[in-house]
Design a protein around this motif. Structure first.
Motif, PDB file in Angstrom:
ATOM      1  N   ILE A  81       4.023   6.725  18.523  1.00  0.00           N
ATOM      2  CA  ILE A  81       3.362   7.832  19.262  1.00  0.00           C
ATOM      3  C   ILE A  81       3.435   7.651  20.860  1.00  0.00           C
ATOM      4  CG2 ILE A  81       1.219   7.225  19.000  1.00  0.00           C
ATOM      5  CD1 ILE A  81       0.616  10.503  18.616  1.00  0.00           C
ATOM      6  N   SER A  82       4.254   8.631  21.503  1.00  0.00           N
ATOM      7  CA  SER A  82       4.032   8.317  22.997  1.00  0.00           C
ATOM      8  C   SER A  82       2.909   8.603  23.422  1.00  0.00           C
ATOM      9  CB  SER A  82       5.092   9.470  23.490  1.00  0.00           C
ATOM     10  OG  SER A  82       4.605  10.849  23.494  1.00  0.00           O
ATOM     11  N   ASN A  83       2.776   8.076  24.668  1.00  0.00           N
ATOM     12  CA  ASN A  83       1.446   8.220  25.573  1.00  0.00           C
ATOM     13  C   ASN A  83       1.120   9.546  25.912  1.00  0.00           C
ATOM     14  OD1 ASN A  83       1.080   5.321  25.738  1.00  0.00           O
ATOM     15  ND2 ASN A  83       2.011   5.081  27.520  1.00  0.00           N
ATOM     16  N   SER A  84       2.304  10.446  26.278  1.00  0.00           N
ATOM     17  CA  SER A  84       2.056  11.766  26.485  1.00  0.00           C
ATOM     18  C   SER A  84       1.697  12.460  25.331  1.00  0.00           C
ATOM     19  CB  SER A  84       3.332  12.436  27.191  1.00  0.00           C
ATOM     20  OG  SER A  84       4.515  12.275  26.027  1.00  0.00           O
ATOM     21  N   CYS A  85       1.856  12.381  24.060  1.00  0.00           N
ATOM     22  CA  CYS A  85       1.512  12.984  22.924  1.00  0.00           C
ATOM     23  C   CYS A  85      -0.015  12.519  22.640  1.00  0.00           C
ATOM     24  CB  CYS A  85       2.441  12.647  21.670  1.00  0.00           C
ATOM     25  SG  CYS A  85       2.100  13.543  20.305  1.00  0.00           S
ATOM     26  N   ILE A  86      -0.208  11.250  22.765  1.00  0.00           N
ATOM     27  CA  ILE A  86      -1.572  10.966  22.753  1.00  0.00           C
ATOM     28  C   ILE A  86      -2.715  11.644  23.729  1.00  0.00           C
ATOM     29  CG2 ILE A  86      -3.204   8.846  23.021  1.00  0.00           C
ATOM     30  CD1 ILE A  86      -1.134   7.271  22.249  1.00  0.00           C
ATOM     31  N   LYS A 117      -4.502  12.866   9.485  1.00  0.00           N
ATOM     32  CA  LYS A 117      -5.812  12.742   9.787  1.00  0.00           C
ATOM     33  C   LYS A 117      -6.289  12.032  10.849  1.00  0.00           C
ATOM     34  CE  LYS A 117      -6.303  13.064   4.678  1.00  0.00           C
ATOM     35  NZ  LYS A 117      -7.031  12.439   3.458  1.00  0.00           N
ATOM     36  N   LEU A 118      -7.575  12.294  11.318  1.00  0.00           N
ATOM     37  CA  LEU A 118      -8.103  11.406  12.434  1.00  0.00           C
ATOM     38  C   LEU A 118      -8.275  10.068  12.107  1.00  0.00           C
ATOM     39  CD1 LEU A 118     -10.983  14.026  13.051  1.00  0.00           C
ATOM     40  CD2 LEU A 118      -8.958  13.635  14.666  1.00  0.00           C
ATOM     41  N   SER A 119      -8.177   9.615  10.818  1.00  0.00           N
ATOM     42  CA  SER A 119      -8.302   8.163  10.519  1.00  0.00           C
ATOM     43  C   SER A 119      -7.106   7.686  10.434  1.00  0.00           C
ATOM     44  CB  SER A 119      -9.157   8.084   9.056  1.00  0.00           C
ATOM     45  OG  SER A 119      -8.268   8.887   8.146  1.00  0.00           O
ATOM     46  N   ASP A 120      -6.004   8.306  10.538  1.00  0.00           N
ATOM     47  CA  ASP A 120      -4.594   7.745  10.826  1.00  0.00           C
ATOM     48  C   ASP A 120      -4.179   7.531  12.019  1.00  0.00           C
ATOM     49  OD1 ASP A 120      -4.351   8.236   7.864  1.00  0.00           O
ATOM     50  OD2 ASP A 120      -3.383  10.277   8.191  1.00  0.00           O
ATOM     51  N   MET A 121      -5.058   7.702  13.138  1.00  0.00           N
ATOM     52  CA  MET A 121      -4.651   7.702  14.411  1.00  0.00           C
ATOM     53  C   MET A 121      -5.032   6.161  14.824  1.00  0.00           C
ATOM     54  SD  MET A 121      -3.562  10.474  15.229  1.00  0.00           S
ATOM     55  CE  MET A 121      -3.543  12.396  14.697  1.00  0.00           C
ATOM     56  N   PHE A 122      -3.924   5.424  15.311  1.00  0.00           N
ATOM     57  CA  PHE A 122      -4.382   4.219  15.910  1.00  0.00           C
ATOM     58  C   PHE A 122      -3.618   4.050  17.507  1.00  0.00           C
ATOM     59  CE2 PHE A 122      -3.987   3.883  11.215  1.00  0.00           C
ATOM     60  CZ  PHE A 122      -4.834   3.223  10.943  1.00  0.00           C
ATOM     61  N   PHE A 123      -4.278   4.859  18.384  1.00  0.00           N
ATOM     62  CA  PHE A 123      -3.897   5.103  19.496  1.00  0.00           C
ATOM     63  C   PHE A 123      -3.652   3.763  20.519  1.00  0.00           C
ATOM     64  CE2 PHE A 123      -5.283   9.997  19.518  1.00  0.00           C
ATOM     65  CZ  PHE A 123      -4.103  10.109  18.809  1.00  0.00           C
ATOM     66  N   GLU A 124      -4.643   2.820  20.317  1.00  0.00           N
ATOM     67  CA  GLU A 124      -4.579   1.633  21.064  1.00  0.00           C
ATOM     68  C   GLU A 124      -3.162   0.744  20.460  1.00  0.00           C
ATOM     69  OE1 GLU A 124      -8.035  -0.701  20.744  1.00  0.00           O
ATOM     70  OE2 GLU A 124      -9.437   0.905  21.514  1.00  0.00           O
ATOM     71  N   GLU A 125      -2.834   0.899  19.493  1.00  0.00           N
ATOM     72  CA  GLU A 125      -1.537   0.177  18.875  1.00  0.00           C
ATOM     73  C   GLU A 125      -0.418   1.209  19.317  1.00  0.00           C
ATOM     74  OE1 GLU A 125      -4.383   0.615  17.056  1.00  0.00           O
ATOM     75  OE2 GLU A 125      -5.133  -1.206  16.961  1.00  0.00           O
ATOM     76  N   GLY A 126      -0.769   2.290  19.437  1.00  0.00           N
ATOM     77  CA  GLY A 126       0.562   3.030  19.788  1.00  0.00           C
ATOM     78  C   GLY A 126       0.954   3.596  18.502  1.00  0.00           C
ATOM     79  N   PHE A 127       0.336   3.742  17.508  1.00  0.00           N
ATOM     80  CA  PHE A 127       1.119   4.234  16.038  1.00  0.00           C
ATOM     81  C   PHE A 127       0.078   5.218  15.455  1.00  0.00           C
ATOM     82  CE2 PHE A 127       3.129   0.265  16.577  1.00  0.00           C
ATOM     83  CZ  PHE A 127       4.383   0.461  16.227  1.00  0.00           C
ATOM     84  N   ILE A 128       0.882   5.879  14.663  1.00  0.00           N
ATOM     85  CA  ILE A 128       0.015   6.797  13.675  1.00  0.00           C
ATOM     86  C   ILE A 128       0.561   6.545  12.230  1.00  0.00           C
ATOM     87  CG2 ILE A 128      -0.474   8.817  15.274  1.00  0.00           C
ATOM     88  CD1 ILE A 128       2.069  10.391  14.116  1.00  0.00           C
ATOM     89  N   LYS A 129      -0.422   6.654  11.353  1.00  0.00           N
ATOM     90  CA  LYS A 129       0.108   6.410   9.753  1.00  0.00           C
ATOM     91  C   LYS A 129       0.305   7.802   9.253  1.00  0.00           C
ATOM     92  CE  LYS A 129      -3.013   5.345   6.675  1.00  0.00           C
ATOM     93  NZ  LYS A 129      -4.044   4.531   5.919  1.00  0.00           N
TER      94      LYS A 129
END
Length: 299
Positions: free
Chosen positions: A181-186, A156-168
Motif C-alpha cells: 500500500i502506498s504512503n499516500s493511500c495510508i 478490517k482494521l486488524s488487516d492494516m500493517f502500515f509500518e510494514e507497508g502492506f494490507i492483508k
C-alpha cells in the motif's frame, strides 16, 4: 432426488470443497434455479438425475431468446458444473450437456480510466461531508491496491500493517494475500480513521471493518457502486465505470509503467498468469516499441 435437495448439496460442495466465494456460489446456483423455473413453467416433472439433453436444449433455446450470448454461455457453464457435481457424486452416469456448446464470445475488457480521469473522479468527492473523507479513502484504496469490491468491503482494521507497508486482503475462496500500500493511500485512510471513523459508533460485529455506513455497519457492495456512479455522473466521464474499473486501471497503469506481470498477478490475487494477461490490453504500437528497443534483431 429432488431439485431442492440437489441444489442444496451443490451449494455445500461449492463452499466446502471448492472454497468459492458467496457471490460465485450464488451465481452458479442461480443458473440451476433458472432451469428449475423453466421446468415448472412448462409443467415438466423430471428429477435432476433423469433430465435429458433434449429438455436442456429446449431450455437453452428459450433462454437464448431472452439473453445475450455472454449470459447464455455463463448459464451453460453453470449447468455443466452442476451436472459435473452430480456425476462426481455418482448420482448419475451421463452428462446432459456433453454435446451442448456455449456460444463463442469475445473477451470483453472493461473500460480503463486514465490517471487524469481517476484524479478527476476523486476530486469530485465532497470533502465537506463526513462521508466524503471515507469515500476518498475508499477510492484511493481501490485504485492504489487493485482490490475487488468485496475485498474492500471486508477490509478490517486488524488487516492494516502500515509500518510494514502492506494490507492483508481476503480474496476469492477466503484466500489471503498481502498487498503493498502506498504512503499516500495510508495517509488518506489514516485521515478517515482519525477524523471520522474514531468518532463513529459501530454495530456489534462490525467494529473491525474499516469502511462503515452512517449506521455503523459494514459498507455494502451496492453502496460502493452507487457512490462511484454518482461521481461519474458529476464528472461527465463517458465511460462505463464500476469498482472493478479501478482494479483494471491499477493493473493496466502498472504494466504500462514497466511493472513485472508476475508481480501484478500476485497483487491482484490471480491463481493463473493467464487471467492476469487477459487484463493487460497493451496497444500494438507499445508492443512494437518494446520489440524494437529490446530484441537483438531489432535492426
Amino acid at each position: 432426488m429432488k431439485w431442492e435437495h440437489a441444489l442444496n448439496d451443490f451449494r455445500n460442495y461449492l463452499k466446502l470443497e471448492r472454497g468459492l466465494s458467496d457471490n460465485s456460489i450464488n451465481n452458479y446456483c442461480l443458473d440451476v434455479e433458472k432451469l428449475i423455473l423453466f421446468l415448472s413453467a412448462h409443467h415438466i416433472t423430471v428429477s435432476p438425475i433423469a433430465i435429458d439433453s433434449e429438455i436442456i436444449q429446449q431450455f437453452i433455446y428459450e433462454t437464448a431468446k431472452k439473453v445475450n450470448p455472454r449470459s447464455q454461455a455463463r448459464i451453460i457453464s453453470g449447468l455443466k458444473s452442476f451436472f459435473n457435481y452430480l456425476i462426481f457424486e455418482d448420482y448419475r452416469k451421463d452428462h446432459p450437456l456433453e454435446l451442448i456448446e456455449a456460444p463463442k464470445v469475445g473477451r470483453k475488457l472493461p473500460d480503463t480510466l486514465s490517471i487524469e480521469e481517476v484524479d478527476l473522479l476523486i476530486n469530485y468527492i465532497d470533502l465537506s461531508k463526513t462521508e466524503g473523507t471515507r469515500n476518498k479513502a475508499m477510492l484511493e484504496t481501490l485504485y492504489s491496491c487493485g482490490l475487488r469490491v468485496s475485498e474492500l468491503t471486508h477490509l478490517k482494521l486488524s488487516d492494516m500493517f502500515f509500518e510494514e507497508g502492506f494490507i492483508k486482503v481476503t480474496g476469492k475462496g477466503d484466500k489471503q494475500r498481502f498487498v503493498p500500500i502506498s504512503n499516500s493511500c495510508i495517509k488518506y485512510i489514516n485521515i478517515y480513521i482519525s477524523e471520522v471513523r474514531v468518532h463513529q459508533p459501530s454495530v456489534k460485529g462490525h467494529e473491525d471493518f474499516v469502511f462503515l455506513n452512517r449506521r455503523g455497519r459494514q459498507l455494502t457492495r451496492a453502496m460502493i457502486f452507487t457512490i462511484i456512479k454518482q461521481l461519474v455522473e458529476k464528472s461527465g466521464i463517458k465511460k462505463t465505470v464500476s469498482p472493478h474499473t479501478f482494479r483494471h486501471s491499477f493493473a493496466t497503469h502498472l504494466l504500462q509503467n514497466g511493472a513485472d506481470l508476475r508481480a501484478i498477478q500476485q497483487m491482484l490475487g490471480h491463481e493463473s498468469i493467464t487471467t492476469t494477461e487477459i487484463y493487460m490490453h497493451l496497444d500494438k504500437s507499445d508492443l512494437s516499441k518494446i520489440l524494437n528497443q529490446y530484441h537483438p534483431r531489432k535492426h
